[in-house]
Design an enzyme around this catalytic site. Structure first.
Site, PDB file in Angstrom:
ATOM      1  N   LYS A   9       0.858  -1.024   0.032  1.00  0.00           N
ATOM      2  CA  LYS A   9       0.180   0.188   0.037  1.00  0.00           C
ATOM      3  C   LYS A   9       0.777   1.306   0.221  1.00  0.00           C
ATOM      4  O   LYS A   9       2.032   1.223   0.768  1.00  0.00           O
ATOM      5  CB  LYS A   9      -0.905  -0.062   1.219  1.00  0.00           C
ATOM      6  CG  LYS A   9      -1.838   1.070   1.154  1.00  0.00           C
ATOM      7  CD  LYS A   9      -2.940   0.956   2.392  1.00  0.00           C
ATOM      8  CE  LYS A   9      -3.838   2.153   2.484  1.00  0.00           C
ATOM      9  NZ  LYS A   9      -4.978   1.975   3.764  1.00  0.00           N
ATOM     10  N   SER A  21      -9.622   1.976   2.705  1.00  0.00           N
ATOM     11  CA  SER A  21      -8.935   2.674   1.824  1.00  0.00           C
ATOM     12  C   SER A  21      -7.924   1.975   1.142  1.00  0.00           C
ATOM     13  O   SER A  21      -7.428   2.464   0.345  1.00  0.00           O
ATOM     14  CB  SER A  21      -8.360   3.713   2.780  1.00  0.00           C
ATOM     15  OG  SER A  21      -7.272   3.039   3.683  1.00  0.00           O
ATOM     16  N   SER A  30     -10.095  -0.509   7.098  1.00  0.00           N
ATOM     17  CA  SER A  30      -9.517  -0.457   5.507  1.00  0.00           C
ATOM     18  C   SER A  30      -8.832  -1.637   5.173  1.00  0.00           C
ATOM     19  O   SER A  30      -8.293  -1.748   3.840  1.00  0.00           O
ATOM     20  CB  SER A  30      -8.505   0.714   5.521  1.00  0.00           C
ATOM     21  OG  SER A  30      -9.381   1.876   5.340  1.00  0.00           O
TER      22      SER A  30
HETATM   23  N1  GLN Z   1     -13.373   3.989   6.309  1.00  0.00           N
HETATM   24  C1  GLN Z   1     -12.923   4.420   7.235  1.00  0.00           C
HETATM   25  C2  GLN Z   1     -12.201   5.943   7.069  1.00  0.00           C
HETATM   26  O1  GLN Z   1     -12.718   6.348   6.283  1.00  0.00           O
HETATM   27  C3  GLN Z   1     -11.721   3.402   7.858  1.00  0.00           C
HETATM   28  C4  GLN Z   1     -10.338   3.810   6.980  1.00  0.00           C
HETATM   29  C5  GLN Z   1      -9.136   3.198   7.422  1.00  0.00           C
HETATM   30  O2  GLN Z   1      -9.416   2.129   8.073  1.00  0.00           O
HETATM   31  N2  GLN Z   1      -8.138   3.925   7.011  1.00  0.00           N
HETATM   32  O3  GLN Z   1     -11.880   6.247   7.942  1.00  0.00           O
END
Ligand code: GLN
Length: 484
Positions: free
Chosen positions: A76, A151, A175
């Site tokens: 990532k 994400s 995420s």
């Molecule tokens: N969807 C969640 C957010 O927008 C989690 C994102 C994540 O785990 N990085 O914060």
């Protein structure tokens, strides 16, 4: 045809069915064919990958191959990689070349793994659909009109599409688990502090945690054996000794008790997904596990608490991007104020700005007690719910997402709708608990995921539960068609 799993690659390399150079080249060819449509990779590190592969082959021929030697992976783009652009999905870091290596990627390099490239993600890991990336959305390989989740959408889509055998991700509120569910993968969010955060661009420091995306729990265990462990360079890194995650996989499940949190089997959960979970429960029962209903009464407060805490932490973390030290700088600033303002206005996207504003507001004098302190109190209540439930059972089984992958564009106009996607993943994040996501069925041709949440530092047990399930089911063996 490329191998399906890391385990298959490991044995193919060991038995000299192929070299690391050959398999790395095959992955690069496949990436070049499919990435223009799927958009999984922001950076493809072709030259680096081929030279790492050649070195891995040389080590193997010299009898010096460690377990992941020559295995091609993707990372990532939140992990800093020395000499390789690390964008974090943002214009702010579009041209940022880190001067140092994150602990996670360094450990994989030391283990002999090959880096195919850096994967697409929501900007600064904020999002649930990968639509917040400056580099454009990722498409879900199961249905390219749909989101891969976020994400870590690029990592998930890349593994699902066979562009790499496994990948790293990070999970702040879901995420890893949510994209794993949308793409039919196995993904682990470890206990907070289990995997080093050094060199992982910070979003919400009290929640961020790196972890693996793989096809199987067995592969995730192989990756955890490399990733996990104390890092003296990360003050929040856990001191607890790691386990051997692969040797625990074979443990039988007789006598295991699994809790079913009743708040997760609510009207928010799509009925077909609930049916898939019921089938998974039957599989576990046939393996000797027993089930018990438990209650996590503060579940519904988790999304509002998270969306105060995470933006608060992001607003302080992202204040370092000032256009002066590194990152995007606007052209011809009039004065210092103009430099700050325009660099940040141009460098950040809408969702990041929204969260900086919310977080700054929640932390400001007079509102701190009303919002941030309240949210922290709720966080403690949520943690206590889990502690008492996990006193009674070995793990919890629940859904990962309310429904299967949604269409690109479907939720972009309403941030609250997007935030509610995280209802089943955020609670374990707030509590800092480990959670494993794995495929347990299909709905209309799209993968359905389930989630196993364990007590602190029980990653080996969760992977054991995942592996035993996968020995008796084949959801994890299916792949999207992609014109083959
Ligand atoms: N969807 C969640 C957010 O927008 C989690 C994102 C994540 O785990 N990085 O914060």
């Amino acid at each position: 045809m490329l191998p399906h799993t890391i385990s298959e690659i490991i044995s193919g390399l060991r038995d000299k069915q192929f070299s690391s150079r050959e398999i790395t080249q095959d992955y690069l060819t496949r990436i070049k064919r499919l990435n223009p449509e799927l958009n999984c990779f922001i950076t493809i590190t072709e030259d680096l990958a081929l030279s790492q592969a050649e070195q891995a082959d040389a080590r193997r021929n010299a009898g010096e191959a460690s377990i992941l030697n020559g295995v091609p992976l993707a990372h990532k783009d939140v992990f800093c990689t020395e000499g390789v652009t690390t964008t974090c999905g943002s214009r702010m870091l579009e041209k940022f070349v880190p001067p140092y290596e994150s602990t996670v990627t360094r450990k994989f390099m030391e283990a002999g793994a090959v880096t195919l490239g850096k994967t697409n993600m929501d900007e600064f890991a904020m999002g649930s659909s990968n639509e917040n990336s400056y580099f454009g959305p990722v498409r879900n390989p199961w249905d390219t009109e749909r989101a891969p989740g976020g994400s870590s959408g690029g990592s998930a889509a890349a593994v699902a599409a066979g562009l790499c055998a496994a990948a790293t991700g990070t999970d702040t509120g879901g995420s890893i688990r949510q994209p794993a569910a949308f793409c039919g993968l196995t993904g682990l969010k470890p206990t907070y502090g289990r995997v080093s955060r050094l060199g992982m661009v910070a979003f919400a420091s009290s929640l961020d945690q790196g972890g693996p995306f793989a096809r199987t729990a067995e592969d995730a265990a192989l990756l955890m054996n490399v990733m996990a462990g104390h890092d003296p360079m990360d003050s929040t890194s856990a001191l607890n000794p790691t386990e051997d995650y692969t040797s625990a996989l074979a443990q039988p499940l007789t006598g295991v008790t699994i809790g079913l949190p009743k708040e997760y089997f609510s009207s928010q959960l799509n009925a077909e997904l609930e049916k898939a979970l019921q089938e998974a429960i039957k599989v576990y029962e046939s393996l000797g596990a027993s089930f018990k209903e438990v209650s996590l009464p503060h579940t519904e407060l988790s999304v509002p608490a998270y969306y105060v805490i995470a933006p608060a932490e992001c607003s302080t973390n992202l204040s370092r991007f000032d256009g002066v030290r590194y990152g995007h700088r606007c052209d011809n600033p009039k004065d210092l104020e103009d430099l700050y303002q325009r660099s940040r206005s141009e460098g950040f996207g809408d969702e990041v700005k929204r969260r900086i504003l919310i977080g700054t507001y929640a932390l400001s004098a007079g509102y701190y007690d009303a919002y941030y302190r309240q949210a922290q109190k709720i966080r403690r209540l949520i943690k206590n719910d889990f502690v008492s439930a996990l006193n009674e059972v070995d793990a919890l089984l629940c859904p990962t997402t309310p429904d299967v992958a949604f269409k690109l564009g479907e939720k972009t106009s309403d941030p609250v709708q997007m935030y509610l996607e995280d209802i089943f993943t955020i609670p374990a994040s707030l509590a800092g608990l480990p959670a494993l996501g794995l495929p347990c069925g299909f709905k209309g041709g799209l993968p359905v995921g389930m989630q196993l949440i364990g007590n602190y530092f029980t990653e080996a047990r969760l992977l054991n539960l995942g592996h035993q399930y996968q020995l008796n089911t084949d959801w994890h063996k299916r792949s999207p068609a992609l014109g083959e």
